[in-house]
Design a protein around this motif. Structure first.
Motif, PDB file in Angstrom:
ATOM      1  N   MET A   1       0.940  -1.022  -0.073  1.00 41.60           N
ATOM      2  CA  MET A   1      -0.216  -0.118  -0.092  1.00 41.60           C
ATOM      3  C   MET A   1       0.788   1.191  -0.102  1.00 41.60           C
ATOM      4  O   MET A   1       2.042   1.267   0.540  1.00 41.60           O
ATOM      5  CB  MET A   1      -1.008   0.173   1.235  1.00 41.60           C
ATOM      6  N   ILE A   2       0.686   2.334  -0.752  1.00 38.36           N
ATOM      7  CA  ILE A   2       1.115   3.476  -0.955  1.00 38.36           C
ATOM      8  C   ILE A   2       0.218   4.735  -0.247  1.00 38.36           C
ATOM      9  O   ILE A   2      -0.777   4.620  -0.804  1.00 38.36           O
ATOM     10  CB  ILE A   2       1.829   3.754  -2.249  1.00 38.36           C
ATOM     11  N   LEU A   3       0.867   5.483   0.792  1.00 40.13           N
ATOM     12  CA  LEU A   3       0.230   6.739   1.231  1.00 40.13           C
ATOM     13  C   LEU A   3       0.749   8.011   0.758  1.00 40.13           C
ATOM     14  O   LEU A   3       2.041   7.747   1.239  1.00 40.13           O
ATOM     15  CB  LEU A   3      -0.315   6.362   2.620  1.00 40.13           C
ATOM     16  N   SER A   4       0.308   8.882   0.275  1.00 39.26           N
ATOM     17  CA  SER A   4       0.686  10.299   0.042  1.00 39.26           C
ATOM     18  C   SER A   4       0.066  11.221   0.774  1.00 39.26           C
ATOM     19  O   SER A   4      -1.273  11.375   0.067  1.00 39.26           O
ATOM     20  CB  SER A   4       1.052  10.448  -1.401  1.00 39.26           C
ATOM     21  N   ARG A   5       0.645  11.830   1.745  1.00 36.58           N
ATOM     22  CA  ARG A   5      -0.185  12.860   2.470  1.00 36.58           C
ATOM     23  C   ARG A   5      -0.093  13.903   1.649  1.00 36.58           C
ATOM     24  O   ARG A   5      -0.839  14.955   1.522  1.00 36.58           O
ATOM     25  CB  ARG A   5       0.373  13.116   3.692  1.00 36.58           C
ATOM     26  N   ARG A   6       1.092  14.174   0.882  1.00 33.14           N
ATOM     27  CA  ARG A   6       1.327  15.605   0.212  1.00 33.14           C
ATOM     28  C   ARG A   6       0.648  15.737  -0.962  1.00 33.14           C
ATOM     29  O   ARG A   6      -0.258  16.615  -1.345  1.00 33.14           O
ATOM     30  CB  ARG A   6       2.737  15.471  -0.356  1.00 33.14           C
ATOM     31  N   GLN A  65       5.545   5.573   5.257  1.00 33.32           N
ATOM     32  CA  GLN A  65       4.663   4.499   4.908  1.00 33.32           C
ATOM     33  C   GLN A  65       4.140   3.803   6.124  1.00 33.32           C
ATOM     34  O   GLN A  65       4.678   2.739   6.589  1.00 33.32           O
ATOM     35  CB  GLN A  65       5.199   3.557   3.711  1.00 33.32           C
ATOM     36  N   PRO A  66       2.906   4.002   6.821  1.00 32.36           N
ATOM     37  CA  PRO A  66       2.666   3.179   8.216  1.00 32.36           C
ATOM     38  C   PRO A  66       2.016   1.974   7.892  1.00 32.36           C
ATOM     39  O   PRO A  66       1.683   1.418   9.069  1.00 32.36           O
ATOM     40  CB  PRO A  66       1.715   4.149   8.663  1.00 32.36           C
ATOM     41  N   PHE A  67       1.689   1.355   6.729  1.00 30.77           N
ATOM     42  CA  PHE A  67       1.030   0.151   6.634  1.00 30.77           C
ATOM     43  C   PHE A  67       1.837  -0.646   5.852  1.00 30.77           C
ATOM     44  O   PHE A  67       2.866  -0.264   4.978  1.00 30.77           O
ATOM     45  CB  PHE A  67      -0.218   0.298   5.886  1.00 30.77           C
ATOM     46  N   LYS A  68       1.793  -1.980   5.978  1.00 30.87           N
ATOM     47  CA  LYS A  68       2.457  -3.090   5.195  1.00 30.87           C
ATOM     48  C   LYS A  68       1.850  -3.202   3.677  1.00 30.87           C
ATOM     49  O   LYS A  68       1.119  -2.434   3.476  1.00 30.87           O
ATOM     50  CB  LYS A  68       2.015  -4.454   5.727  1.00 30.87           C
ATOM     51  N   ASP A  69       2.516  -3.911   3.039  1.00 28.82           N
ATOM     52  CA  ASP A  69       2.198  -3.793   1.383  1.00 28.82           C
ATOM     53  C   ASP A  69       0.824  -4.220   0.982  1.00 28.82           C
ATOM     54  O   ASP A  69       0.082  -3.397   0.409  1.00 28.82           O
ATOM     55  CB  ASP A  69       3.193  -4.799   0.999  1.00 28.82           C
ATOM     56  N   HIS A  70       0.492  -5.425   1.464  1.00 26.12           N
ATOM     57  CA  HIS A  70      -0.993  -5.688   1.254  1.00 26.12           C
ATOM     58  C   HIS A  70      -1.857  -5.637   2.734  1.00 26.12           C
ATOM     59  O   HIS A  70      -1.842  -6.448   3.342  1.00 26.12           O
ATOM     60  CB  HIS A  70      -0.985  -7.111   0.667  1.00 26.12           C
ATOM     61  N   VAL A  71      -2.842  -4.506   2.571  1.00 29.72           N
ATOM     62  CA  VAL A  71      -3.352  -4.374   3.728  1.00 29.72           C
ATOM     63  C   VAL A  71      -5.098  -4.177   3.158  1.00 29.72           C
ATOM     64  O   VAL A  71      -5.184  -3.403   2.275  1.00 29.72           O
ATOM     65  CB  VAL A  71      -2.985  -3.095   4.590  1.00 29.72           C
ATOM     66  N   ARG A  72      -5.801  -4.776   4.106  1.00 28.48           N
ATOM     67  CA  ARG A  72      -7.394  -4.667   3.778  1.00 28.48           C
ATOM     68  C   ARG A  72      -7.721  -3.329   4.080  1.00 28.48           C
ATOM     69  O   ARG A  72      -7.232  -2.575   4.994  1.00 28.48           O
ATOM     70  CB  ARG A  72      -7.991  -5.722   4.530  1.00 28.48           C
ATOM     71  N   ILE A  73      -9.017  -3.014   3.400  1.00 27.34           N
ATOM     72  CA  ILE A  73      -9.519  -1.423   3.735  1.00 27.34           C
ATOM     73  C   ILE A  73      -9.912  -1.155   5.022  1.00 27.34           C
ATOM     74  O   ILE A  73      -9.660  -0.259   5.586  1.00 27.34           O
ATOM     75  CB  ILE A  73     -10.395  -1.124   2.655  1.00 27.34           C
ATOM     76  N   ASP A  74     -10.435  -2.361   5.769  1.00 27.81           N
ATOM     77  CA  ASP A  74     -10.996  -1.905   7.072  1.00 27.81           C
ATOM     78  C   ASP A  74      -9.890  -1.611   7.993  1.00 27.81           C
ATOM     79  O   ASP A  74     -10.020  -0.872   8.953  1.00 27.81           O
ATOM     80  CB  ASP A  74     -11.630  -3.128   7.443  1.00 27.81           C
TER      81      ASP A  74
END
Length: 220
Positions: A1-6, A65-74
């Protein structure tokens, strides 16, 4: 998973749906200062693998990147909060379940470093692999990356592996970035996945992945 706050986007990485390629393309727009500093020596693709292993083994999360690669939406919504999640442009890519399973088999068989390589190699053929996979439980449904526990669709954009180049460009325009999509972890088979299936394994996958087939309208 990729998170971009910017850039205010979040990408849900579904296994064997071109997620490695998408994640690698997006990382320059989501990386923190340390990740960017390391990138000339340690490519983003390798960094993501290391972060995921550290998260799985220690529970530690990086700031960028606070989550692991494959993370469920919940799990993501629970940790970020609904308001923050809703403010992000969320997207993912799904893939035909029959094609996805055969790609999993092909990649596992051709990659000696894969954790399941020896087992896949010991099987007679793809049909044996399909029977094992569909009968082992803990099935990785793609819909779990898109819908929450109540069946509500939370991901804003669901692209398809089959038209990924066009979909990826639409996503880039939506979040205001420009980048190209590299290719990683492609299986080496050169023939259509349909040729690998018997009527029995075709129906087995249909029963096993009925949830995904119905959710995304796929046919064999």
């Amino acid at each position: 998973m990729i998170l971009s706050r910017r850039h205010k986007f979040i990408f849900f990485h579904i296994p064997k749906a071109a997620g490695q390629s998408v994640a690698n393309a997006l990382m320059p727009f989501a990386a923190g200062p340390v990740q960017r500093m390391l990138s000339p020596l340690l490519p983003y693709r390798q960094q993501l693998k290391i972060y995921t292993k550290l998260h799985e083994r220690t529970g530690l999360r990086t700031v960028a990147q606070p989550f692991k690669d494959h993370v469920r939406i919940d799990e993501v919504v629970d940790k970020l909060g609904q308001e923050i999640f809703d403010d992000l442009f969320s997207f993912t890519f799904v893939r035909n379940p029959w094609d996805r399973l055969f790609s999993t088999y092909s990649y596992t068989l051709s990659n000696p470093r894969h954790w399941n390589h020896s087992f896949a190699k010991s099987l007679v053929d793809f049909s044996a692999f399909a029977e094992w996979h569909c009968g082992r439980g803990n099935i990785p449904f793609q819909s779990e990356f898109v819908f929450n526990r109540s069946g509500q669709k939370l991901v804003k954009y669901v692209g398809r592996f089959e038209t990924i180049e066009d979909s990826f460009q639409e996503i880039c325009e939506q979040v205001g970035i420009e980048c190209q999509l590299p290719r990683f972890n492609t299986s080496r088979n050169t023939h259509s996945y349909r040729e690998a299936f018997t009527p029995q394994t075709r129906d087995l996958v249909h029963r096993t992945y009925a949830k995904d087939i119905e959710a995304f309208g796929y046919v064999f």
